[in-house]
Write a protein that holds these residues in place. Sequence first.
Motif, short mmCIF file in Angstrom:
data_model
loop_
_atom_site.label_atom_id
_atom_site.label_comp_id
_atom_site.label_asym_id
_atom_site.label_seq_id
_atom_site.Cartn_x
_atom_site.Cartn_y
_atom_site.Cartn_z
N THR A 294 7.79 4.44 0.89
CA THR A 294 8.37 5.66 1.43
C THR A 294 9.88 5.50 1.55
O THR A 294 10.40 4.38 1.61
CB THR A 294 7.80 6.00 2.83
N GLY B 166 3.02 2.99 7.09
CA GLY B 166 1.96 3.99 6.97
C GLY B 166 2.12 5.01 8.09
O GLY B 166 3.23 5.39 8.43
N GLU C 5 -3.92 7.11 -3.63
CA GLU C 5 -4.16 8.32 -2.85
C GLU C 5 -3.19 9.45 -3.14
O GLU C 5 -3.61 10.60 -3.34
CB GLU C 5 -4.13 8.01 -1.34
N GLU D 119 0.81 -1.21 0.00
CA GLU D 119 0.00 0.00 0.00
C GLU D 119 0.85 1.26 0.00
O GLU D 119 0.49 2.27 -0.61
CB GLU D 119 -0.93 0.01 1.21
N ASN D 120 1.99 1.21 0.71
CA ASN D 120 2.84 2.39 0.86
C ASN D 120 4.26 2.13 0.38
O ASN D 120 4.79 1.04 0.58
CB ASN D 120 2.91 2.82 2.33
N ARG E 82 7.19 9.72 -0.93
CA ARG E 82 6.12 9.02 -0.20
C ARG E 82 4.98 8.74 -1.16
O ARG E 82 4.48 9.67 -1.82
CB ARG E 82 5.61 9.86 0.97
N SER F 254 -1.88 11.48 4.06
CA SER F 254 -1.74 11.38 2.61
C SER F 254 -2.08 12.67 1.88
O SER F 254 -1.69 12.85 0.72
CB SER F 254 -2.64 10.24 2.08
N ARG G 111 1.23 6.48 -1.51
CA ARG G 111 0.18 5.59 -1.01
C ARG G 111 -0.73 5.28 -2.19
O ARG G 111 -1.28 6.18 -2.82
CB ARG G 111 -0.60 6.23 0.13
N ARG G 112 -0.87 4.00 -2.48
CA ARG G 112 -1.58 3.59 -3.68
C ARG G 112 -2.99 4.16 -3.72
O ARG G 112 -3.74 4.11 -2.74
CB ARG G 112 -1.62 2.06 -3.78
N GLN H 91 0.73 7.26 -11.33
CA GLN H 91 0.91 6.21 -10.34
C GLN H 91 1.55 4.98 -10.96
O GLN H 91 2.48 4.40 -10.39
CB GLN H 91 -0.44 5.84 -9.71
N TRP I 292 5.28 3.72 -9.81
CA TRP I 292 5.32 2.39 -9.20
C TRP I 292 5.97 1.37 -10.13
O TRP I 292 5.96 0.18 -9.84
CB TRP I 292 3.91 1.95 -8.80
N THR J 100 7.76 0.50 3.82
CA THR J 100 6.34 0.35 3.46
C THR J 100 5.43 0.80 4.60
O THR J 100 4.26 0.40 4.66
CB THR J 100 6.03 -1.10 3.08
#
Length: 288
Positions: free
Chosen positions: A58, A261, A84, A55-56, A79, A265, A81-82, A141, A145, A259
């Motif tokens: 960073t 959180g 977001e 999900e993250n 940073r 966000s 966050r998928r 994104q 990614w 990874t």
Amino acid sequence: MRNKLLIAIVTLAVSVSCSTQKNATGVTSVDGEQHYTDPAAAFVESIIAGRADVENITGNATIKLQAGERDIKLSGALRMRRDEVIRIQLFLPIIGTEVGRMEFTPDNVLIMDRINKQYIRISYDRVDFLQRNNITFQTLQALFWDELVSPAGGSAESKDADAYAVDWGSGAGYVPVAIEIGENKYCWQANATDCSLSSLVVTNTSGANGSSMLTWLYSNPALVGGKRFPKTQEFSFSTSVNGSLKKVAITIDMDEIKTSGGWESITSVSSKYKEVNVETVLSLMMSM
């Protein structure tokens, strides 16, 4: 060395090896799941399956910015966050004070100059390069990614595997994987052995919007959730409209990938900040 590599990748990517003619495909069912039997689609399916399923993302980083004659190098952080946010932060060396921030969310783009307390928050259709090339948050994104862009413009899924053209004859251990989305032609170089993506070239030669090119290099992979993720990303874009050429390049070299959180966000902008135009913010940040 990097410039030579970039030139070689661009040359390869815009050659005939990046033909977007698709291959015929078939599917089979294994334990209730469908898989492609065609080698090209199966290869693309393996690329998609290899993406970091977290999900993250960073980590602190060294960040280099180049625009025109400006060239700066600062400490920073990435940073993500998928679905977001994608956030790039810039810090002063040694003392670590944040001086600038660029943040992409599904709705808008935020650029902050923390030294002069100025900012701009605008929609994607007001960012010239993004609007001209139909690039949305979902597209960015996928690029950040290290994923294939789907025909719909977001991150590719297994069902999209037969939409790409794969050229097995390029040699050199890398396989061009290409797709046309609207007026944009995407061409990745994928490792023939581990199916990882090493680079991307996006070209747009539509007459109405001039011409543009986006290049993206991925290197220095690390394991994240058991999957490969590049610690170093180098991307640059150039656009030519009415004979005027503009170029911007950013390199993000992460120290360590985490990874975790526990961080907000969405950035809230203080009332002490003044909203200005994007050119003002960028010029001030590049003069630091």
